[in-house]
Write an enzyme that holds these catalytic residues in place. Structure first.
Site, PDB file in Angstrom:
ATOM      1  N   THR A  12       0.807  -1.228   0.000  1.00 24.10           N
ATOM      2  CA  THR A  12       0.000   0.000   0.000  1.00 24.10           C
ATOM      3  C   THR A  12       0.844   1.285   0.000  1.00 24.10           C
ATOM      4  O   THR A  12       0.289   2.372  -0.136  1.00 24.10           O
ATOM      5  CB  THR A  12      -0.907   0.024   1.253  1.00 24.10           C
ATOM      6  OG1 THR A  12      -0.093  -0.252   2.398  1.00 24.10           O
ATOM      7  CG2 THR A  12      -2.008  -1.017   1.158  1.00 24.10           C
ATOM      8  N   VAL A  15       6.290   2.627  -2.719  1.00 31.43           N
ATOM      9  CA  VAL A  15       6.996   1.640  -3.537  1.00 31.43           C
ATOM     10  C   VAL A  15       6.065   0.480  -3.882  1.00 31.43           C
ATOM     11  O   VAL A  15       6.043  -0.005  -5.017  1.00 31.43           O
ATOM     12  CB  VAL A  15       8.266   1.143  -2.802  1.00 31.43           C
ATOM     13  CG1 VAL A  15       8.966   0.063  -3.617  1.00 31.43           C
ATOM     14  CG2 VAL A  15       9.219   2.310  -2.549  1.00 31.43           C
ATOM     15  N   GLU A  38      -1.269  -4.485   9.869  1.00 30.73           N
ATOM     16  CA  GLU A  38      -2.570  -4.859  10.467  1.00 30.73           C
ATOM     17  C   GLU A  38      -3.640  -3.806  10.180  1.00 30.73           C
ATOM     18  O   GLU A  38      -4.820  -4.102  10.149  1.00 30.73           O
ATOM     19  CB  GLU A  38      -2.411  -5.026  11.982  1.00 30.73           C
ATOM     20  CG  GLU A  38      -1.764  -6.348  12.336  1.00 30.73           C
ATOM     21  CD  GLU A  38      -1.452  -6.460  13.812  1.00 30.73           C
ATOM     22  OE1 GLU A  38      -1.773  -5.519  14.569  1.00 30.73           O
ATOM     23  OE2 GLU A  38      -0.879  -7.492  14.198  1.00 30.73           O
ATOM     24  N   ARG A  39      -3.193  -2.541   9.998  1.00 32.97           N
ATOM     25  CA  ARG A  39      -4.151  -1.465   9.705  1.00 32.97           C
ATOM     26  C   ARG A  39      -4.904  -1.736   8.408  1.00 32.97           C
ATOM     27  O   ARG A  39      -6.058  -1.350   8.243  1.00 32.97           O
ATOM     28  CB  ARG A  39      -3.405  -0.124   9.547  1.00 32.97           C
ATOM     29  CG  ARG A  39      -2.835   0.446  10.800  1.00 32.97           C
ATOM     30  CD  ARG A  39      -2.115   1.773  10.504  1.00 32.97           C
ATOM     31  NE  ARG A  39      -0.883   1.592   9.739  1.00 32.97           N
ATOM     32  CZ  ARG A  39       0.287   1.248  10.270  1.00 32.97           C
ATOM     33  NH1 ARG A  39       0.390   1.072  11.569  1.00 32.97           N
ATOM     34  NH2 ARG A  39       1.364   1.101   9.529  1.00 32.97           N
ATOM     35  N   SER A  40      -4.244  -2.400   7.454  1.00 39.49           N
ATOM     36  CA  SER A  40      -4.834  -2.610   6.118  1.00 39.49           C
ATOM     37  C   SER A  40      -5.408  -4.012   5.936  1.00 39.49           C
ATOM     38  O   SER A  40      -6.278  -4.208   5.078  1.00 39.49           O
ATOM     39  CB  SER A  40      -3.751  -2.397   5.049  1.00 39.49           C
ATOM     40  OG  SER A  40      -3.160  -1.139   5.197  1.00 39.49           O
ATOM     41  N   CYS A 152      17.876   4.079  -3.285  1.00 41.14           N
ATOM     42  CA  CYS A 152      17.520   4.701  -4.572  1.00 41.14           C
ATOM     43  C   CYS A 152      18.582   5.662  -5.109  1.00 41.14           C
ATOM     44  O   CYS A 152      18.930   5.637  -6.287  1.00 41.14           O
ATOM     45  CB  CYS A 152      16.172   5.407  -4.459  1.00 41.14           C
ATOM     46  SG  CYS A 152      16.004   6.427  -2.983  1.00 41.14           S
ATOM     47  N   SER A 181       8.838  11.827  -2.906  1.00 41.59           N
ATOM     48  CA  SER A 181       8.299  10.457  -2.877  1.00 41.59           C
ATOM     49  C   SER A 181       9.315   9.486  -2.292  1.00 41.59           C
ATOM     50  O   SER A 181       8.949   8.388  -1.876  1.00 41.59           O
ATOM     51  CB  SER A 181       7.865  10.012  -4.277  1.00 41.59           C
ATOM     52  OG  SER A 181       8.966  10.050  -5.160  1.00 41.59           O
ATOM     53  N   HIS A 244      15.389  11.914  -8.370  1.00 45.76           N
ATOM     54  CA  HIS A 244      16.533  12.445  -7.616  1.00 45.76           C
ATOM     55  C   HIS A 244      17.563  13.015  -8.596  1.00 45.76           C
ATOM     56  O   HIS A 244      17.931  12.358  -9.574  1.00 45.76           O
ATOM     57  CB  HIS A 244      17.224  11.331  -6.815  1.00 45.76           C
ATOM     58  CG  HIS A 244      16.383  10.735  -5.713  1.00 45.76           C
ATOM     59  ND1 HIS A 244      15.241  11.315  -5.228  1.00 45.76           N
ATOM     60  CD2 HIS A 244      16.576   9.611  -4.975  1.00 45.76           C
ATOM     61  CE1 HIS A 244      14.736  10.573  -4.256  1.00 45.76           C
ATOM     62  NE2 HIS A 244      15.529   9.532  -4.087  1.00 45.76           N
TER      63      HIS A 244
HETATM   64  P1  NAP Z   1       5.644   4.215   2.649  1.00 46.89           P
HETATM   65  O1  NAP Z   1       4.997   4.914   1.512  1.00 46.89           O
HETATM   66  O2  NAP Z   1       5.723   4.920   3.952  1.00 46.89           O
HETATM   67  O3  NAP Z   1       4.883   2.824   2.863  1.00 46.89           O
HETATM   68  C1  NAP Z   1       5.084   2.010   3.979  1.00 46.89           C
HETATM   69  C2  NAP Z   1       4.486   0.647   3.724  1.00 46.89           C
HETATM   70  O4  NAP Z   1       4.892  -0.229   4.778  1.00 46.89           O
HETATM   71  C3  NAP Z   1       2.959   0.621   3.709  1.00 46.89           C
HETATM   72  O5  NAP Z   1       2.534  -0.309   2.738  1.00 46.89           O
HETATM   73  C4  NAP Z   1       2.613   0.123   5.119  1.00 46.89           C
HETATM   74  O6  NAP Z   1       1.370  -0.549   5.194  1.00 46.89           O
HETATM   75  C5  NAP Z   1       3.734  -0.880   5.323  1.00 46.89           C
HETATM   76  N1  NAP Z   1       3.953  -1.151   6.744  1.00 46.89           N
HETATM   77  C6  NAP Z   1       4.194  -0.249   7.736  1.00 46.89           C
HETATM   78  N2  NAP Z   1       4.316  -0.885   8.941  1.00 46.89           N
HETATM   79  C7  NAP Z   1       4.126  -2.203   8.693  1.00 46.89           C
HETATM   80  C8  NAP Z   1       4.114  -3.362   9.495  1.00 46.89           C
HETATM   81  N3  NAP Z   1       4.304  -3.296  10.827  1.00 46.89           N
HETATM   82  N4  NAP Z   1       3.897  -4.577   8.919  1.00 46.89           N
HETATM   83  C9  NAP Z   1       3.684  -4.665   7.590  1.00 46.89           C
HETATM   84  N5  NAP Z   1       3.684  -3.596   6.745  1.00 46.89           N
HETATM   85  C10 NAP Z   1       3.903  -2.379   7.297  1.00 46.89           C
HETATM   86  O7  NAP Z   1       7.151   3.793   2.299  1.00 46.89           O
HETATM   87  P2  NAP Z   1       7.843   3.558   0.860  1.00 46.89           P
HETATM   88  O8  NAP Z   1       8.348   4.830   0.314  1.00 46.89           O
HETATM   89  O9  NAP Z   1       6.937   2.713   0.023  1.00 46.89           O
HETATM   90  O10 NAP Z   1       9.148   2.735   1.248  1.00 46.89           O
HETATM   91  C11 NAP Z   1       9.114   1.343   1.468  1.00 46.89           C
HETATM   92  C12 NAP Z   1      10.534   0.790   1.565  1.00 46.89           C
HETATM   93  O11 NAP Z   1      11.218   1.007   0.328  1.00 46.89           O
HETATM   94  C13 NAP Z   1      11.416   1.400   2.661  1.00 46.89           C
HETATM   95  O12 NAP Z   1      12.263   0.406   3.189  1.00 46.89           O
HETATM   96  C14 NAP Z   1      12.212   2.433   1.887  1.00 46.89           C
HETATM   97  O13 NAP Z   1      13.423   2.763   2.520  1.00 46.89           O
HETATM   98  C15 NAP Z   1      12.440   1.712   0.583  1.00 46.89           C
HETATM   99  N6  NAP Z   1      12.695   2.553  -0.593  1.00 46.89           N
HETATM  100  C16 NAP Z   1      11.871   3.593  -0.882  1.00 46.89           C
HETATM  101  C17 NAP Z   1      12.123   4.347  -2.042  1.00 46.89           C
HETATM  102  C18 NAP Z   1      11.265   5.515  -2.430  1.00 46.89           C
HETATM  103  O14 NAP Z   1      11.639   6.205  -3.397  1.00 46.89           O
HETATM  104  N7  NAP Z   1      10.144   5.753  -1.793  1.00 46.89           N
HETATM  105  C19 NAP Z   1      13.193   4.022  -2.846  1.00 46.89           C
HETATM  106  C20 NAP Z   1      14.007   2.950  -2.524  1.00 46.89           C
HETATM  107  C21 NAP Z   1      13.736   2.226  -1.396  1.00 46.89           C
HETATM  108  P3  NAP Z   1       0.029   0.196   5.728  1.00 46.89           P
HETATM  109  O15 NAP Z   1      -0.469   1.023   4.586  1.00 46.89           O
HETATM  110  O16 NAP Z   1      -0.858  -0.942   6.053  1.00 46.89           O
HETATM  111  O17 NAP Z   1       0.430   1.037   6.905  1.00 46.89           O
END
Ligand code: NAP
Length: 351
Positions: A12, A15, A38-40, A152, A181, A244
């Protein structure tokens, strides 16, 4: 060919959504399970997720029920061939390890990147590091395995450093201007970033400095011997949605001309291009000659977001060459990178 079924952990988030978008109609992979917190869990994906992609959420995906992030829940939902994990770095460690004992896990999180027997992969840069999977399976006795993609901002920089290795890469200084993002959703508060630049991103500089040496290192049959280069990073958050931008200075032993460096970038291809993998951009690096490129808004979608765009390549009075590079952080820097890694693994028989 029957498509391999996949589960997306953290489906959700920013990424996770990009995985969903890029896997729609993928020729080799299909989405069978969507997991999140768990929220989702228990909700339909369309109700659990604040969809922030530019294209519509695929209808049938929106109707799927999100499951909890544990092996039992994923197994109950469907048989899957591989797992894409976009879990937050601080919780990914034990969850990914548990899944990897049974499934191939391709992770976007930082938790396992620097472990000795875990590949840190950019398919164009170090495909031979995939052999670490055999070392890992032997040591850990897993039927699955764990592989990681770099941070990234590191991915796009290292894609441009790889073709410079032949000139004797000695030192790198990089300053990043990173998109919003990259901080996930909802990410940085609007009142913190409007009319502003934030000169700090937690752990980002350390990741760029350590991951680069592993990525450009040599696999000796058991582990990666890190590249002998010096690197210094300074990371900033700017008011841009995606993409970036990085200013890079390199010190090169053989002192190539600007033209030779441009040619090295232009002619760079890796295994994904040779194998013609579905997500491989024709040109991993695109060289722009205009004086004011690359720019995030104009260049982040180059090569369907999988190319890195470089420009303003010129000689430097202190180091040898300086240039700018731009990459789409949630495509080449995240979900697109994970999918390309999976395609390489499928082509090489790892999954
Ligand atoms: P985000 O938008 O904040 O999304 C967080 C995700 O993690 C949501 O799907 C959330 O689910 C889930 N989550 C949170 N707590 C959880 C738990 N206890 N158990 C299971 N799922 C849980 O973050 P994002 O940007 O997608 O980043 C995700 C990962 O990719 C991170 O490790 C980040 O460092 C890495 N990353 C990000 C980017 C980027 O450009 N954004 C690039 C490279 C790597 P809910 O919706 O249910 O809360």
């Amino acid at each position: 060919m029957k498509r391999k079924s996949t589960a997306i952990l953290a489906s959700t988030g920013m990424v996770g959504q990009r995985f969903v978008q890029l896997l729609e109609d993928h020729p080799w992979f299909e989405i069978s399970v969507l997991a999140a917190s768990e929220r989702s869990a228990g909700k339909k994906y369309k109700d659990a997720c604040v969809w922030r992609m530019e294209t519509e959420m695929p209808k049938e995906i929106g109707e799927m029920t999100v499951v909890n992030t544990d092996i039992k829940s994923v197994k109950k939902a469907s048989d899957v061939d591989l797992i894409f994990s976009a879990l937050p770095g601080d919780i990914a460690g034990p969850i990914e390890t548990a899944f990897a004992s049974e499934y191939p896990v391709l992770s976007k999180a930082a938790a396992h990147r620097m472990e000795e027997d875990v590949p840190l992969l950019i398919p164009e840069v170090n495909p031979e590091h995939l052999e670490l999977i055999n070392v890992q399976r032997r040591r850990r006795g897993w039927s699955g395995f764990l592989s990681t993609d770099p941070n990234c901002s590191t991915i796009q920089m290292v894609m441009t450093l790889k073709p410079l290795m032949k000139f004797g890469l000695r030192r790198v200084i990089v300053t990043t201007m990173q998109a919003l993002s990259g901080a996930g959703y909802p990410g940085v508060a609007s009142l913190d970033i409007i009319d502003n630049v934030i000169p700090y991103i937690a752990k980002e500089e350390e990741k760029m400095e350590t991951e680069t040496k592993k990525l450009l290192g040599v696999f000796d049959g058991e582990k990666i011997r890190p590249a002998n280069i010096y690197i210094s990073a300074c990371c900033n958050r700017v008011n841009v949605k995606d993409g970036h931008l990085e200013v890079i200075y390199v010190d090169l032993e053989t002192k190539p001309s600007v033209e030779e460096v441009k040619e090295a970038f232009r002619s760079f291809v890796g295994e994904p291009q040779i194998l013609n993998l579905p997500s491989a951009p024709k040109k991993p690096i695109i060289v722009r000659d205009e004086i004011d490129r690359p720019q995030p808004r104009l260049d982040r979608d180059a090569g369907r977001g999988m190319s890195v765009v470089v420009g303003r390549i010129r000689s430097d009075p202190i180091m040898t060459i300086k240039y700018l590079c731009l990459g789409h952080n949630t495509i080449r820097g995240a979900a697109g990178a994970g999918i390309l890694s999976a395609e390489l693994m499928a082509a090489k028989g790892y999954i």
